[in-house]
Structures are given as C-alpha cells and as structure tokens.
Design a protein around this motif. Structure first.
Motif, PDB file in Angstrom:
ATOM      1  N   ILE A   1     -78.965 -47.497  36.214  1.00 12.01           N
ATOM      2  CA  ILE A   1     -80.143 -47.600  35.343  1.00 12.01           C
ATOM      3  C   ILE A   1     -79.783 -47.549  33.861  1.00 12.01           C
ATOM      4  O   ILE A   1     -80.219 -48.420  33.097  1.00 12.01           O
ATOM      5  N   PRO A   2     -78.996 -46.564  33.420  1.00 14.04           N
ATOM      6  CA  PRO A   2     -78.696 -46.536  31.971  1.00 14.04           C
ATOM      7  C   PRO A   2     -78.023 -47.810  31.474  1.00 14.04           C
ATOM      8  O   PRO A   2     -78.394 -48.329  30.412  1.00 14.04           O
ATOM      9  N   GLU A   3     -77.070 -48.329  32.233  1.00 16.42           N
ATOM     10  CA  GLU A   3     -76.387 -49.546  31.800  1.00 16.42           C
ATOM     11  C   GLU A   3     -77.331 -50.741  31.814  1.00 16.42           C
ATOM     12  O   GLU A   3     -77.302 -51.593  30.916  1.00 16.42           O
ATOM     13  N   ARG A   4     -78.208 -50.824  32.821  1.00 19.39           N
ATOM     14  CA  ARG A   4     -79.188 -51.927  32.852  1.00 19.39           C
ATOM     15  C   ARG A   4     -80.109 -51.846  31.637  1.00 19.39           C
ATOM     16  O   ARG A   4     -80.443 -52.869  31.034  1.00 19.39           O
ATOM     17  N   ASN A   5     -80.539 -50.635  31.283  1.00 17.34           N
ATOM     18  CA  ASN A   5     -81.411 -50.473  30.115  1.00 17.34           C
ATOM     19  C   ASN A   5     -80.700 -50.886  28.829  1.00 17.34           C
ATOM     20  O   ASN A   5     -81.282 -51.571  27.981  1.00 17.34           O
ATOM     21  N   ARG A   6     -79.430 -50.472  28.683  1.00 18.70           N
ATOM     22  CA  ARG A   6     -78.668 -50.853  27.486  1.00 18.70           C
ATOM     23  C   ARG A   6     -78.495 -52.373  27.427  1.00 18.70           C
ATOM     24  O   ARG A   6     -78.668 -52.987  26.370  1.00 18.70           O
ATOM     25  N   HIS A   7     -78.171 -52.955  28.557  1.00 17.36           N
ATOM     26  CA  HIS A   7     -77.986 -54.414  28.616  1.00 17.36           C
ATOM     27  C   HIS A   7     -79.286 -55.136  28.243  1.00 17.36           C
ATOM     28  O   HIS A   7     -79.268 -56.118  27.489  1.00 17.36           O
ATOM     29  N   HIS A   8     -80.391 -54.651  28.768  1.00 14.79           N
ATOM     30  CA  HIS A   8     -81.689 -55.270  28.470  1.00 14.79           C
ATOM     31  C   HIS A   8     -81.995 -55.198  26.971  1.00 14.79           C
ATOM     32  O   HIS A   8     -82.449 -56.185  26.374  1.00 14.79           O
ATOM     33  N   MET A   9     -81.745 -54.051  26.355  1.00 14.86           N
ATOM     34  CA  MET A   9     -82.015 -53.921  24.921  1.00 14.86           C
ATOM     35  C   MET A   9     -81.101 -54.831  24.111  1.00 14.86           C
ATOM     36  O   MET A   9     -81.530 -55.441  23.133  1.00 14.86           O
ATOM     37  N   ARG A  10     -79.845 -54.940  24.524  1.00 16.29           N
ATOM     38  CA  ARG A  10     -78.923 -55.836  23.811  1.00 16.29           C
ATOM     39  C   ARG A  10     -79.368 -57.288  23.941  1.00 16.29           C
ATOM     40  O   ARG A  10     -79.255 -58.060  22.997  1.00 16.29           O
ATOM     41  N   ARG A  11     -79.861 -57.646  25.107  1.00 14.15           N
ATOM     42  CA  ARG A  11     -80.342 -59.015  25.337  1.00 14.15           C
ATOM     43  C   ARG A  11     -81.582 -59.295  24.482  1.00 14.15           C
ATOM     44  O   ARG A  11     -81.728 -60.369  23.922  1.00 14.15           O
ATOM     45  N   LEU A  12     -82.473 -58.318  24.381  1.00  9.61           N
ATOM     46  CA  LEU A  12     -83.691 -58.486  23.572  1.00  9.61           C
ATOM     47  C   LEU A  12     -83.368 -58.645  22.097  1.00  9.61           C
ATOM     48  O   LEU A  12     -83.934 -59.496  21.418  1.00  9.61           O
ATOM     49  N   GLY A  13     -82.508 -57.790  21.584  1.00  4.83           N
ATOM     50  CA  GLY A  13     -82.227 -57.770  20.157  1.00  4.83           C
ATOM     51  C   GLY A  13     -83.430 -57.253  19.377  1.00  4.83           C
ATOM     52  O   GLY A  13     -84.488 -56.966  19.939  1.00  4.83           O
ATOM     53  N   HIS A  14     -83.253 -57.122  18.065  1.00  2.00           N
ATOM     54  CA  HIS A  14     -84.328 -56.606  17.212  1.00  2.00           C
ATOM     55  C   HIS A  14     -85.586 -57.459  17.288  1.00  2.00           C
ATOM     56  O   HIS A  14     -86.688 -56.959  17.446  1.00  2.00           O
ATOM     57  N   ASN A  15     -85.405 -58.767  17.153  1.00  2.00           N
ATOM     58  CA  ASN A  15     -86.569 -59.655  17.151  1.00  2.00           C
ATOM     59  C   ASN A  15     -87.315 -59.617  18.473  1.00  2.00           C
ATOM     60  O   ASN A  15     -88.543 -59.620  18.503  1.00  2.00           O
ATOM     61  N   GLY A  16     -86.575 -59.606  19.573  1.00  2.00           N
ATOM     62  CA  GLY A  16     -87.211 -59.553  20.884  1.00  2.00           C
ATOM     63  C   GLY A  16     -88.001 -58.272  21.071  1.00  2.00           C
ATOM     64  O   GLY A  16     -89.120 -58.286  21.597  1.00  2.00           O
ATOM     65  N   LEU A  17     -87.441 -57.163  20.618  1.00  2.00           N
ATOM     66  CA  LEU A  17     -88.144 -55.886  20.716  1.00  2.00           C
ATOM     67  C   LEU A  17     -89.410 -55.904  19.862  1.00  2.00           C
ATOM     68  O   LEU A  17     -90.476 -55.466  20.300  1.00  2.00           O
ATOM     69  N   LEU A  18     -89.308 -56.442  18.669  1.00  2.00           N
ATOM     70  CA  LEU A  18     -90.484 -56.522  17.803  1.00  2.00           C
ATOM     71  C   LEU A  18     -91.528 -57.501  18.330  1.00  2.00           C
ATOM     72  O   LEU A  18     -92.722 -57.319  18.085  1.00  2.00           O
ATOM     73  N   ASN A  19     -91.101 -58.519  19.052  1.00  2.00           N
ATOM     74  CA  ASN A  19     -92.074 -59.426  19.682  1.00  2.00           C
ATOM     75  C   ASN A  19     -92.872 -58.699  20.753  1.00  2.00           C
ATOM     76  O   ASN A  19     -94.065 -58.951  20.922  1.00  2.00           O
ATOM     77  N   ILE A  20     -92.219 -57.823  21.496  1.00  2.00           N
ATOM     78  CA  ILE A  20     -92.884 -57.063  22.556  1.00  2.00           C
ATOM     79  C   ILE A  20     -93.723 -55.926  21.966  1.00  2.00           C
ATOM     80  O   ILE A  20     -94.820 -55.647  22.437  1.00  2.00           O
ATOM     81  N   MET A  21     -93.190 -55.279  20.939  1.00  8.72           N
ATOM     82  CA  MET A  21     -93.847 -54.115  20.336  1.00  8.72           C
ATOM     83  C   MET A  21     -93.926 -54.289  18.822  1.00  8.72           C
ATOM     84  O   MET A  21     -93.220 -53.601  18.067  1.00  8.72           O
ATOM     85  N   PRO A  22     -94.793 -55.170  18.355  1.00 11.32           N
ATOM     86  CA  PRO A  22     -94.859 -55.440  16.909  1.00 11.32           C
ATOM     87  C   PRO A  22     -95.250 -54.221  16.078  1.00 11.32           C
ATOM     88  O   PRO A  22     -94.936 -54.156  14.898  1.00 11.32           O
ATOM     89  N   SER A  23     -95.908 -53.242  16.691  1.00  8.93           N
ATOM     90  CA  SER A  23     -96.318 -52.055  15.937  1.00  8.93           C
ATOM     91  C   SER A  23     -95.122 -51.212  15.492  1.00  8.93           C
ATOM     92  O   SER A  23     -95.269 -50.334  14.638  1.00  8.93           O
ATOM     93  N   LEU A  24     -93.928 -51.483  16.024  1.00  4.86           N
ATOM     94  CA  LEU A  24     -92.742 -50.749  15.589  1.00  4.86           C
ATOM     95  C   LEU A  24     -92.248 -51.194  14.217  1.00  4.86           C
ATOM     96  O   LEU A  24     -91.538 -50.462  13.545  1.00  4.86           O
ATOM     97  N   ALA A  25     -92.630 -52.390  13.805  1.00  6.49           N
ATOM     98  CA  ALA A  25     -92.214 -52.884  12.489  1.00  6.49           C
ATOM     99  C   ALA A  25     -92.722 -51.933  11.420  1.00  6.49           C
ATOM    100  O   ALA A  25     -93.863 -51.499  11.437  1.00  6.49           O
ATOM    101  N   GLY A  26     -91.856 -51.586  10.515  1.00  5.50           N
ATOM    102  CA  GLY A  26     -92.250 -50.698   9.430  1.00  5.50           C
ATOM    103  C   GLY A  26     -92.228 -49.224   9.791  1.00  5.50           C
ATOM    104  O   GLY A  26     -92.546 -48.395   8.954  1.00  5.50           O
TER     105      GLY A  26
END
Length: 165
Positions: free
Chosen positions: A125-150
């Motif tokens: 699980i931890p490695e899958r989570n890390r891999h998923h976040m690396r695949r998403l990148g900053h932009n991908g994460l912000l696309n999913i959770m735009p409220s994190l910007a700022g």
C-alpha cells in the motif's frame, strides 16, 4: 463520513493542545466503534514547523501508550510540509501525508485490520500510494483537489510540474 469527528483545536500552546488531544483520544476509546469510529484532531495555530510537529506527534504517541490504548488505537500523521525521511525534498510521495493544517488521525486498529483483509498485498500500500502521487504530479493533484491551491500544502512548491510517466 457521518461518524467522522473533526476536532479543531483553538490552542496556541502545547499544553492546551495536548490536553485536548488526550480528551479526544479518551472519547474515541470510550465510544462504541459505530458511534465514533475515527477522529481528526486539527491544530491550525501550532506546529507550522514540521520538526516541531513531528516531536509533538511522538509525545502524543507515547501518551496513547501510557493511557493504555496501544493495540486499540493508533495515530496517522498529516502536516502541510510532511517529508518522508530518505526521499528527495520535492518528491510527490510526501503528498500522501500532507494536509492544509497539522493534524492527527485517531484510527481504531480493528478497522485497519478489517480493511487489510480486503486488500491484496497490503504490504504494498505505501509504495502504491507513493507511485500514484508521483504519477499525478502537482498539476494532477490540483486538478483533483483545486482547493489545495494557495494552501500551506503547496507553500514551498513553486514547481508545478506535470505528472511523471
């Protein structure tokens, strides 16, 4: 989500925040799992420095043991600038444990054990989570959770790179 308790501490000092945490910890332990299965303890006015936060979490974990809740409850840690030891400072893996404010997640160990029986290769699980976040990148994460910007989650991250493939 109906039974998730979110306790936001107004504390500006360690003593008050720790006492409030202990009260919530006891409340979760004393409640039935159906009434209060889990809780978040958020400290928006304290521990902006990750190392100070980490030291406080170690104290809280020791208190959990001293109060007799080891084996019943455990803590998960989240902070705006969470950094895993041994990872590059700008690695996306840190975002698996980042949150807009410093917080502790009080979790029932039985719930974790039950969930793990439903997952194939839970040790991955931890490695899958890390891999998923690396695949998403900053932009991908912000696309999913735009409220994190700022928020403080992205405060030290001027690089808004695209996901790694």
């Amino acid at each position: 989500m109906d039974t998730l308790r979110i306790e936001v501490s107004p504390a500006f000092d360690d003593y008050t925040a720790t006492a409030e945490f202990m009260t919530l910890l006891q409340e979760v332990a004393d409640s039935s799992p159906s009434d209060l299965p889990t809780a978040l303890f958020v400290v928006p006015n304290l521990y902006q420095d990750f190392d100070e936060y980490w030291n406080w979490t170690l104290i809280c974990d020791d208190l959990l043991v001293q109060m007799g809740y080891e084996g019943l409850l455990q803590l998960a840690t989240f902070h705006p600038q969470y950094v895993f030891e041994g990872e590059d400072a700008d690695d996306m893996s840190h975002f698996t444990n980042r949150s807009p404010f410093p917080m502790l997640h009080i979790i029932r160990e039985q719930d974790i054990e039950d969930a793990l029986t439903q997952i194939r290769f839970p040790e991955r699980i931890p490695e899958r989570n890390r891999h998923h976040m690396r695949r998403l990148g900053h932009n991908g994460l912000l696309n999913i959770m735009p409220s994190l910007a700022g928020t403080a989650v992205f405060a030290d991250n001027d690089d808004q790179s695209t996901p790694d493939n």
